[in-house]
Design a protein around this motif. Structure first.
Motif, PDB file in Angstrom:
ATOM      1  N   GLN A  65      16.292  10.385  -6.354  1.00 22.95           N
ATOM      2  CA  GLN A  65      14.920  10.016  -5.999  1.00 22.95           C
ATOM      3  C   GLN A  65      14.452   8.820  -6.823  1.00 22.95           C
ATOM      4  OE1 GLN A  65      12.616  13.584  -6.536  1.00 22.95           O
ATOM      5  NE2 GLN A  65      13.417  14.558  -4.695  1.00 22.95           N
ATOM      6  N   HIS A  66      14.805   8.798  -8.108  1.00 25.45           N
ATOM      7  CA  HIS A  66      14.449   7.691  -8.993  1.00 25.45           C
ATOM      8  C   HIS A  66      15.128   6.403  -8.512  1.00 25.45           C
ATOM      9  CE1 HIS A  66      13.834   6.442 -13.497  1.00 25.45           C
ATOM     10  NE2 HIS A  66      13.419   5.515 -12.661  1.00 25.45           N
TER      11      HIS A  66
ATOM     12  N   GLY B 171       0.788  -1.227   0.000  1.00 31.61           N
ATOM     13  CA  GLY B 171       0.000   0.000   0.000  1.00 31.61           C
ATOM     14  C   GLY B 171       0.818   1.274   0.000  1.00 31.61           C
ATOM     15  N   GLU B 172       2.127   1.152   0.187  1.00 42.49           N
ATOM     16  CA  GLU B 172       2.988   2.332   0.174  1.00 42.49           C
ATOM     17  C   GLU B 172       3.063   2.891  -1.240  1.00 42.49           C
ATOM     18  OE1 GLU B 172       7.611   3.639   1.147  1.00 42.49           O
ATOM     19  OE2 GLU B 172       7.039   1.535   1.294  1.00 42.49           O
ATOM     20  N   VAL B 173       2.971   4.210  -1.359  1.00 39.38           N
ATOM     21  CA  VAL B 173       3.097   4.884  -2.653  1.00 39.38           C
ATOM     22  C   VAL B 173       4.526   5.389  -2.790  1.00 39.38           C
ATOM     23  CG1 VAL B 173       2.304   6.795  -4.093  1.00 39.38           C
ATOM     24  CG2 VAL B 173       0.664   5.534  -2.670  1.00 39.38           C
ATOM     25  N   VAL B 174       5.154   5.024  -3.891  1.00 43.92           N
ATOM     26  CA  VAL B 174       6.527   5.438  -4.178  1.00 43.92           C
ATOM     27  C   VAL B 174       6.490   6.355  -5.395  1.00 43.92           C
ATOM     28  CG1 VAL B 174       8.818   4.621  -4.812  1.00 43.92           C
ATOM     29  CG2 VAL B 174       7.412   3.260  -3.269  1.00 43.92           C
TER      30      VAL B 174
ATOM     31  N   LYS C 190      13.149   0.591  -3.555  1.00 47.61           N
ATOM     32  CA  LYS C 190      11.936   0.211  -2.814  1.00 47.61           C
ATOM     33  C   LYS C 190      11.085  -0.759  -3.619  1.00 47.61           C
ATOM     34  CE  LYS C 190      11.226   3.906   0.436  1.00 47.61           C
ATOM     35  NZ  LYS C 190      10.236   4.765   1.050  1.00 47.61           N
ATOM     36  N   ILE C 191      10.923  -0.485  -4.903  1.00 50.64           N
ATOM     37  CA  ILE C 191      10.118  -1.355  -5.760  1.00 50.64           C
ATOM     38  C   ILE C 191      10.759  -2.747  -5.839  1.00 50.64           C
ATOM     39  CG2 ILE C 191       9.384  -1.754  -8.153  1.00 50.64           C
ATOM     40  CD1 ILE C 191       9.152   1.396  -8.323  1.00 50.64           C
TER      41      ILE C 191
ATOM     42  N   GLY D   9      22.448   0.912  -9.170  1.00 50.21           N
ATOM     43  CA  GLY D   9      21.668   1.904  -8.457  1.00 50.21           C
ATOM     44  C   GLY D   9      22.424   3.171  -8.107  1.00 50.21           C
ATOM     45  N   SER D  10      23.649   3.299  -8.589  1.00 55.37           N
ATOM     46  CA  SER D  10      24.427   4.516  -8.344  1.00 55.37           C
ATOM     47  C   SER D  10      24.008   5.604  -9.326  1.00 55.37           C
ATOM     48  CB  SER D  10      25.915   4.237  -8.523  1.00 55.37           C
ATOM     49  OG  SER D  10      26.360   3.284  -7.605  1.00 55.37           O
TER      50      SER D  10
END
Length: 82
Positions: free
Chosen positions: A69-70, A12-15, A76-77, A38-39
């Protein structure tokens, strides 16, 4: 203020993250992209295949903050099942 992209995770978290840049830059213009680890990497546009591929994959941002931010959103995804 940049347009934001958002997804809702299974919990349910919005990213959200700023929409990537979508058009070619002028030669020599700086941009930021996210590498496979991810760098956030700083580069300059030269119109070569690498630049165009990075652009078409939706990885280019004009500010380090937007790219960070991306990258955080992607982490998280990707980690939501952990």
């Amino acid at each position: 203020k940049p347009k934001m992209i958002s997804v809702t995770l299974a919990n349910g978290e919005v990213v959200s993250w700023p929409e990537p840049h979508r058009t070619e830059l002028d030669n020599g213009n700086a941009y930021y992209y996210i590498d496979v680890e991810g760098s956030v990497i700083n580069d300059k546009w030269h119109g070569v295949a690498w630049d165009r591929g990075t652009l078409s994959n939706g990885w280019i941002h004009l500010t380090r903050e937007a790219a960070e931010q991306h990258a955080a959103a992607l982490r998280k995804i990707n980690n939501q099942g952990d």
